[in-house]
Design a protein around this motif. Structure first.
Motif, short mmCIF file in Angstrom:
data_model
loop_
_atom_site.label_atom_id
_atom_site.label_comp_id
_atom_site.label_asym_id
_atom_site.label_seq_id
_atom_site.Cartn_x
_atom_site.Cartn_y
_atom_site.Cartn_z
N LYS A 5 0.83 -1.20 0.00
CA LYS A 5 0.00 0.00 0.00
C LYS A 5 0.87 1.26 0.00
CE LYS A 5 -3.82 2.25 2.42
NZ LYS A 5 -4.75 2.18 3.59
N GLU A 6 1.92 1.24 0.81
CA GLU A 6 2.83 2.40 0.88
C GLU A 6 3.52 2.63 -0.47
OE1 GLU A 6 5.37 1.34 4.06
OE2 GLU A 6 4.06 2.15 5.62
N ILE A 7 3.98 1.56 -1.10
CA ILE A 7 4.64 1.69 -2.41
C ILE A 7 3.66 2.22 -3.45
CG2 ILE A 7 5.82 0.45 -4.25
CD1 ILE A 7 6.83 -1.53 -2.18
N LYS A 8 2.44 1.70 -3.43
CA LYS A 8 1.43 2.15 -4.40
C LYS A 8 1.09 3.62 -4.19
CE LYS A 8 -2.77 0.44 -6.58
NZ LYS A 8 -3.84 -0.59 -6.55
N THR A 9 1.00 4.04 -2.93
CA THR A 9 0.73 5.46 -2.64
C THR A 9 1.85 6.36 -3.16
OG1 THR A 9 -0.50 4.85 -0.65
CG2 THR A 9 0.29 7.12 -0.80
N ARG A 10 3.08 5.89 -2.98
CA ARG A 10 4.21 6.68 -3.47
C ARG A 10 4.25 6.74 -4.98
NH1 ARG A 10 10.70 6.03 -2.28
NH2 ARG A 10 11.22 8.16 -2.84
N ILE A 11 3.90 5.65 -5.64
CA ILE A 11 3.85 5.64 -7.11
C ILE A 11 2.83 6.66 -7.61
CG2 ILE A 11 3.12 4.27 -9.11
CD1 ILE A 11 4.38 1.84 -7.79
N THR A 12 1.67 6.70 -6.96
CA THR A 12 0.64 7.67 -7.34
C THR A 12 1.14 9.10 -7.15
OG1 THR A 12 -1.09 6.11 -6.67
CG2 THR A 12 -1.72 8.42 -6.90
N LYS A 295 10.21 3.74 -12.43
CA LYS A 295 10.70 2.41 -12.82
C LYS A 295 11.14 1.62 -11.58
CE LYS A 295 12.28 3.67 -17.47
NZ LYS A 295 13.47 3.80 -18.37
N GLU A 296 11.88 2.29 -10.70
CA GLU A 296 12.37 1.63 -9.49
C GLU A 296 11.22 1.24 -8.58
OE1 GLU A 296 15.17 4.18 -7.64
OE2 GLU A 296 16.60 4.15 -9.31
N LEU A 297 10.23 2.13 -8.42
CA LEU A 297 9.10 1.84 -7.55
C LEU A 297 8.23 0.71 -8.11
CD1 LEU A 297 8.02 5.46 -6.50
CD2 LEU A 297 9.05 3.71 -5.03
N ASN A 298 8.03 0.72 -9.44
CA ASN A 298 7.25 -0.37 -10.05
C ASN A 298 7.94 -1.71 -9.89
OD1 ASN A 298 4.95 1.01 -11.00
ND2 ASN A 298 6.09 1.82 -12.75
N LEU A 299 9.28 -1.69 -10.04
CA LEU A 299 10.04 -2.93 -9.84
C LEU A 299 9.94 -3.41 -8.40
CD1 LEU A 299 11.98 -5.03 -11.04
CD2 LEU A 299 13.88 -3.49 -10.47
N GLN A 300 10.06 -2.45 -7.47
CA GLN A 300 9.95 -2.81 -6.05
C GLN A 300 8.55 -3.33 -5.72
OE1 GLN A 300 10.84 0.44 -3.43
NE2 GLN A 300 10.73 -0.79 -1.58
N TYR A 301 7.54 -2.70 -6.31
CA TYR A 301 6.15 -3.11 -6.07
C TYR A 301 5.91 -4.53 -6.61
CZ TYR A 301 1.05 -3.17 -6.39
OH TYR A 301 -0.27 -3.51 -6.27
N ASN A 302 6.40 -4.79 -7.81
CA ASN A 302 6.22 -6.12 -8.41
C ASN A 302 6.95 -7.20 -7.60
OD1 ASN A 302 4.62 -5.13 -10.48
ND2 ASN A 302 6.38 -4.76 -11.83
N ALA A 307 6.53 -11.62 -3.85
CA ALA A 307 6.93 -12.25 -2.60
C ALA A 307 5.71 -12.57 -1.74
CB ALA A 307 7.88 -11.33 -1.84
N ALA A 308 4.73 -11.65 -1.75
CA ALA A 308 3.51 -11.89 -0.97
C ALA A 308 2.73 -13.08 -1.54
CB ALA A 308 2.64 -10.63 -0.97
#
Length: 323
Positions: A5-12, A295-302, A307-308
């Motif tokens: 959720k935190e990563i997705k919020t930051r991407i937005t 790009k970095e955030l999308n990679l981290q999110y994926n 992993a989840a």
């Protein structure tokens, strides 16, 4: 590790910022085009007037102007400093302010304490007020809307002060616009005026045909400058067959103030074009950085999502085996 959720919020958030920087880059590019057109329309008149005036003064033995006579002592100095009203243009304003402070320190070292700053632009005006320096007025409108008449009035005011001994020297501090990717910070003497013919066309090195701040544009500008330098005639041949009417003094009294007025107006147009170019480059860099961060955030999110999913599958498989 941050949650999905935190990563997705930051991407937005980064996407929203990227939209803003991209829009500001396009706005700056449009304004830069208008600024380039303004310079292009002014240059033919300015260049011809400069050539006529300086050639006339050099070729006429008795010709001289009161504006070129240096004062015996230098006790009072005026600095006309050009900046912008807004920020987000890289180091544009900071560089101007640094050069202004350097000039003030140099004059203090020479024993000159009476220094008046004419700030054109909110950023330099705020700095002058903060430091408690002597200010010659407020010219916030000029930075956003260049006006020839206001420049003429400022030039006339400085000329009157110079003639009456209220100011011994006047300097202009501004960015000289060469291309969208190159703006040269300059500190130029305004009064006493330099009437030698050696400087004719010295600043006619602008590339007004492109808004691209690329290496290719830079190479084009260097080649263009080298070509013009080769074609320029040093100490240009001067036609000394002048017919002066009604008289020499009247002609000089009309031509020299026009040249000084154009010097201020040209510096203003150069500064405005340089501001928009600097903002365009800064916003382009910000947009590129946002792209890399996305790009970095999308990679981290994926990776986190995978992993989840893997963890959940392991739990399901493990539960099935136990049963």
């Amino acid at each position: 590790m941050p949650s999905l959720k935190e990563i997705k919020t930051r991407i937005t958030s980064v996407k929203g910022t990227r939209k803003i920087t991209s829009a500001m880059k396009m706005v700056a590019s449009s304004k830069l085009h208008h600024a380039q057109v303004a310079i292009q329309n002014m240059l033919p008149y300015s260049n011809q007037l400069e050539h006529i005036l300086k050639s006339f003064l050099i070729s006429t033995p008795d010709a001289s102007s009161e504006y070129q006579m240096a004062h015996a002592q230098m006790k009072r100095v005026a600095l006309v400093v050009f900046s912008s009203n807004s920020s987000l243009c890289g180091g544009f304003n900071n560089n101007v302010i640094k050069l202004m402070l350097q000039a003030v320190e140099e004059y203090h070292a020479l024993g000159v304490e009476d220094i008046t700053i004419y700030p054109i632009g909110r950023k330099v005006e705020e700095k002058v007020d903060k430091l408690g320096l002597k200010k010659g007025g407020s010219f916030l409108d000029l930075a956003d809307k260049p006006n020839s008449e206001d420049c003429r009035q400022l030039a006339m005011k400085l000329c009157e002060q110079f003639l009456h001994g209220e100011v011994d020297k006047v300097e202009l501090i501004y960015h000289h616009f060469k291309s969208a990717g190159s703006q040269i910070l300059q500190r130029r003497t305004f009064l006493p005026i330099d009437l030698s013919t050696e400087a004719i066309g010295e600043e006619n090195d602008r590339d007004l045909g492109s808004n691209l701040a690329t290496a290719k544009a830079q190479e084009y500008l260097r080649k263009k400058k080298a070509k013009e330098a080769g074609e320029r005639i040093q100490g240009a041949k001067i036609n000394d067959d002048f017919i002066v009417e009604p008289d020499l003094e009247t002609v000089l009294r009309a031509l020299v103030p026009k040249e000084l007025h154009l010097s201020v107006y040209t510096a203003l147009l150069d500064s405005v074009a340089s501001e928009h170019a600097a903002r365009m480059v800064a916003m382009q860099a910000a947009t590129d950085n946002a792209d890399e961060l996305l790009k970095e955030l999308n990679l981290q999110y994926n990776k986190s999502r995978q992993a989840a999913i893997t963890s959940e599958l392991l739990d399901i498989v493990g539960g099935s085996v136990n049963n």
